[in-house]
Scaffold this motif. Structure first.
Motif, short mmCIF file in Angstrom:
data_model
loop_
_atom_site.label_atom_id
_atom_site.label_comp_id
_atom_site.label_asym_id
_atom_site.label_seq_id
_atom_site.Cartn_x
_atom_site.Cartn_y
_atom_site.Cartn_z
N MET A 1 75.86 56.38 46.22
CA MET A 1 75.13 56.53 47.46
C MET A 1 74.71 57.98 47.62
SD MET A 1 77.05 54.08 50.13
CE MET A 1 77.54 52.46 49.64
N MET A 2 73.50 58.16 48.10
CA MET A 2 72.93 59.49 48.22
C MET A 2 73.09 60.07 49.63
SD MET A 2 69.49 58.43 46.12
CE MET A 2 68.62 59.92 46.46
N GLY A 3 73.66 59.31 50.55
CA GLY A 3 73.84 59.77 51.92
C GLY A 3 73.36 58.72 52.88
N ILE A 4 73.57 59.00 54.17
CA ILE A 4 73.12 58.07 55.20
C ILE A 4 71.61 58.15 55.31
CG2 ILE A 4 73.15 57.55 57.68
CD1 ILE A 4 76.06 58.45 57.71
N ASP A 5 70.96 57.02 55.17
CA ASP A 5 69.51 56.93 55.31
C ASP A 5 69.16 56.81 56.79
OD1 ASP A 5 66.84 56.46 53.81
OD2 ASP A 5 66.90 54.89 55.34
N HIS A 6 69.82 55.86 57.46
CA HIS A 6 69.57 55.68 58.90
C HIS A 6 70.69 54.89 59.55
CE1 HIS A 6 67.69 51.97 57.24
NE2 HIS A 6 68.13 51.41 58.37
N ALA A 79 72.98 52.44 57.23
CA ALA A 79 72.24 52.29 55.98
C ALA A 79 72.43 53.51 55.10
CB ALA A 79 70.76 52.08 56.26
N TYR A 80 72.72 53.25 53.83
CA TYR A 80 72.91 54.31 52.84
C TYR A 80 71.80 54.25 51.81
CZ TYR A 80 77.56 54.48 54.84
OH TYR A 80 78.61 54.60 55.71
N ARG A 81 71.25 55.41 51.49
CA ARG A 81 70.19 55.49 50.48
C ARG A 81 70.80 55.42 49.09
NH1 ARG A 81 65.06 59.49 50.43
NH2 ARG A 81 65.07 58.74 52.57
N VAL A 82 70.18 54.62 48.24
CA VAL A 82 70.59 54.51 46.84
C VAL A 82 69.37 54.70 45.95
CG1 VAL A 82 72.54 52.97 47.38
CG2 VAL A 82 70.32 51.98 46.82
N PRO A 83 69.55 55.23 44.74
CA PRO A 83 68.41 55.44 43.87
C PRO A 83 67.90 54.17 43.20
CG PRO A 83 70.40 56.24 42.81
CD PRO A 83 70.78 55.81 44.21
N ASP A 84 68.80 53.19 43.01
CA ASP A 84 68.45 51.95 42.30
C ASP A 84 69.17 50.80 43.01
OD1 ASP A 84 68.48 49.70 40.58
OD2 ASP A 84 68.42 50.95 38.79
N ILE A 85 68.44 50.02 43.79
CA ILE A 85 69.05 48.99 44.61
C ILE A 85 69.77 47.94 43.78
CG2 ILE A 85 66.98 47.54 44.83
CD1 ILE A 85 69.06 48.11 47.86
N ARG A 86 69.19 47.52 42.67
CA ARG A 86 69.83 46.47 41.85
C ARG A 86 71.14 46.98 41.23
NH1 ARG A 86 66.72 42.04 41.54
NH2 ARG A 86 64.51 42.27 41.97
N ALA A 87 71.14 48.20 40.78
CA ALA A 87 72.37 48.78 40.23
C ALA A 87 73.42 48.94 41.32
CB ALA A 87 72.08 50.13 39.57
N ALA A 88 73.00 49.35 42.52
CA ALA A 88 73.94 49.51 43.64
C ALA A 88 74.50 48.16 44.05
CB ALA A 88 73.24 50.19 44.81
N GLY A 107 61.99 45.97 53.13
CA GLY A 107 62.36 46.60 54.39
C GLY A 107 61.19 47.40 54.93
N ALA A 108 61.43 48.13 56.00
CA ALA A 108 60.39 48.96 56.60
C ALA A 108 59.99 50.08 55.65
CB ALA A 108 60.91 49.56 57.91
N HIS A 109 58.80 50.57 55.80
CA HIS A 109 58.25 51.70 55.02
C HIS A 109 58.23 51.42 53.53
CE1 HIS A 109 58.27 54.01 58.68
NE2 HIS A 109 59.59 53.95 58.78
N GLY A 110 58.08 50.16 53.13
CA GLY A 110 57.98 49.83 51.71
C GLY A 110 59.29 49.95 50.95
N THR A 111 60.42 49.93 51.65
CA THR A 111 61.72 50.04 50.99
C THR A 111 62.18 48.69 50.45
OG1 THR A 111 62.91 49.67 53.05
CG2 THR A 111 62.47 51.97 52.43
N LEU A 112 63.18 48.73 49.62
CA LEU A 112 63.92 47.55 49.21
C LEU A 112 65.31 47.68 49.82
CD1 LEU A 112 62.93 47.25 45.44
CD2 LEU A 112 62.13 45.83 47.35
N VAL A 113 65.82 46.58 50.39
CA VAL A 113 67.10 46.65 51.08
C VAL A 113 68.00 45.49 50.68
CG1 VAL A 113 66.05 47.85 53.04
CG2 VAL A 113 66.38 45.37 53.14
N HIS A 131 64.18 53.70 48.51
CA HIS A 131 62.81 54.04 48.86
C HIS A 131 61.95 53.91 47.62
CE1 HIS A 131 63.35 55.64 52.98
NE2 HIS A 131 64.59 55.68 52.58
N THR A 132 60.81 53.26 47.81
CA THR A 132 59.91 53.04 46.68
C THR A 132 58.66 53.89 46.78
OG1 THR A 132 58.92 51.15 47.83
CG2 THR A 132 60.74 50.69 46.31
N ARG A 133 58.53 54.60 47.92
CA ARG A 133 57.43 55.57 48.11
C ARG A 133 58.07 56.91 48.37
NH1 ARG A 133 53.94 51.98 52.30
NH2 ARG A 133 55.68 52.59 53.60
N SER A 134 57.37 57.97 48.11
CA SER A 134 57.97 59.31 48.14
C SER A 134 58.02 59.96 49.52
CB SER A 134 57.20 60.22 47.20
OG SER A 134 55.86 60.34 47.60
#
Length: 136
Positions: A1-6, A79-88, A107-113, A131-134
């Motif tokens: 996990m990369m930290g709290i996303d929201h 919600a926690y940010r991850v670099p690769d949802i399937r691996a997480a 999810g919102a903003h083009g994310t995968l959740v 996040h799938t967009r930068s």
């Protein structure tokens, strides 16, 4: 996990709560988006390196409406940010967490959740977000 996303907060009146968070609390309003697959409208606010997500149901049978009916308004998930949802997801399942979603969903903003059931996370609904967009 990369930290709290929201932090997700369930609300009945999205517009009224936008005013509270933007005008009274002074958080930077990022906009409102509808996520039809989850029967929800969401509003995001910047809060340092994390964000606050307000969630309002668009349908009386939606998951947020059911949550509010059972528990009232308030904290819905962390919600926690991850670099690769399937691996997480695979790692979470291997560690004994109960996945609510067997496949990532939009999810919102083009994310995968993906959500982890509170029974396996100490009573807190937990979301993994890729996040799938930068821009976020």
């Amino acid at each position: 996990m990369m930290g709290i996303d929201h932090i997700g907060i369930a609300v009945r009146d999205l517009d009224g709560q936008v005013s509270l968070y933007r005008d009274r609390l002074g958080l930077a309003f990022e906009g409102i988006e509808e996520v039809p697959a989850q029967k929800v409208r969401v509003a995001f606010f910047a809060a340092g390196s994390s964000r606050i997500e307000l969630l309002a149901s668009t349908s009386p049978d939606g998951p947020i409406a059911r949550h509010i009916d059972k528990r009232g308004e308030g904290l819905h998930h962390v919600a926690y940010r991850v670099p690769d949802i399937r691996a997480a997801m695979a790692e979470a399942a291997a560690k004994g967490f109960q996945l609510i979603d067997q496949e990532p969903r939009p999810g919102a903003h083009g994310t995968l959740v993906c959500f982890l059931h509170p029974r396996s996370t100490g009573g807190v609904l937990t979301e993994l977000v890729q996040h799938t967009r930068s821009e976020h």
